[in-house]
Design a protein around this motif. Structure first.
Motif, short mmCIF file in Angstrom:
data_model
loop_
_atom_site.label_atom_id
_atom_site.label_comp_id
_atom_site.label_asym_id
_atom_site.label_seq_id
_atom_site.Cartn_x
_atom_site.Cartn_y
_atom_site.Cartn_z
N VAL A 295 49.56 42.96 26.64
CA VAL A 295 49.29 43.98 27.66
C VAL A 295 50.02 43.62 28.95
O VAL A 295 50.63 44.48 29.60
CB VAL A 295 47.76 44.13 27.90
N GLY A 296 49.99 42.33 29.33
CA GLY A 296 50.70 41.89 30.54
C GLY A 296 52.19 42.15 30.43
O GLY A 296 52.84 42.60 31.38
N ALA A 297 52.77 41.85 29.26
CA ALA A 297 54.20 42.09 29.05
C ALA A 297 54.52 43.58 29.12
O ALA A 297 55.54 43.99 29.70
CB ALA A 297 54.64 41.51 27.72
N ALA A 298 53.66 44.40 28.55
CA ALA A 298 53.88 45.85 28.59
C ALA A 298 53.83 46.37 30.03
O ALA A 298 54.68 47.16 30.44
CB ALA A 298 52.85 46.56 27.73
N VAL A 299 52.86 45.91 30.80
CA VAL A 299 52.74 46.34 32.19
C VAL A 299 53.96 45.87 32.99
O VAL A 299 54.53 46.63 33.78
CB VAL A 299 51.42 45.83 32.82
N ALA A 300 54.37 44.62 32.78
CA ALA A 300 55.55 44.10 33.47
C ALA A 300 56.78 44.93 33.10
O ALA A 300 57.61 45.26 33.97
CB ALA A 300 55.77 42.64 33.13
N GLY A 301 56.92 45.28 31.83
CA GLY A 301 58.06 46.10 31.40
C GLY A 301 58.06 47.46 32.06
O GLY A 301 59.11 47.96 32.50
N ILE A 302 56.89 48.06 32.19
CA ILE A 302 56.79 49.37 32.86
C ILE A 302 57.16 49.25 34.33
O ILE A 302 57.90 50.08 34.87
CB ILE A 302 55.37 49.95 32.68
N VAL A 303 56.67 48.22 34.99
CA VAL A 303 56.98 48.02 36.41
C VAL A 303 58.47 47.82 36.61
O VAL A 303 59.09 48.42 37.50
CB VAL A 303 56.18 46.83 36.99
N ILE A 304 59.09 47.00 35.77
CA ILE A 304 60.54 46.75 35.89
C ILE A 304 61.31 48.04 35.64
O ILE A 304 62.26 48.36 36.38
CB ILE A 304 60.96 45.64 34.90
N ALA A 305 60.92 48.80 34.63
CA ALA A 305 61.61 50.06 34.34
C ALA A 305 61.48 51.04 35.51
O ALA A 305 62.45 51.73 35.87
CB ALA A 305 61.05 50.67 33.07
#
Length: 99
Positions: free
Chosen positions: A79-89
């Motif tokens: 979940v943390g990786a997914a949230v980080a990926g969304i923020v970066i995108a």
């Protein structure tokens, strides 16, 4: 004397109209107050229900993490990786719009 009689009648009619209007306003005010009280009670009940459900979810989550610590850690990392990926995108998207 007719003028005086007409004035008295006009005053009486105006007083009666004012009294009826005052009664209507009192009734409307009471009705509005009742609606507001019912709305507040409904909100308080909804907040209480939401708080109770959140407590239940919290207890269930705590129990799950205690029973499955490794699986919980993997889920949290994903979940943390997914949230980080969304923020970066989103940041990249904002920068591309600025250029």
């Amino acid at each position: 004397m007719d003028t005086q009689h007409a004035l008295d009648n006009t005053r009486r009619i105006a007083a009666d109209a004012m009294e009826r209007a005052s009664e209507k306003v009192r009734g409307l005010r009471t009705g509005a107050s009742d609606y507001a009280n019912r709305g507040m009670s409904s909100l308080a009940g909804g907040a209480s229900t939401a708080q109770r459900q959140l407590g239940e979810y919290s207890r269930a989550t705590t129990r799950y993490v205690g029973e499955h610590p490794l699986k919980s850690a993997v889920i949290a990392a994903a979940v943390g990786a997914a949230v980080a990926g969304i923020v970066i995108a989103l940041r990249r998207h904002q920068r591309s719009d600025e250029i």
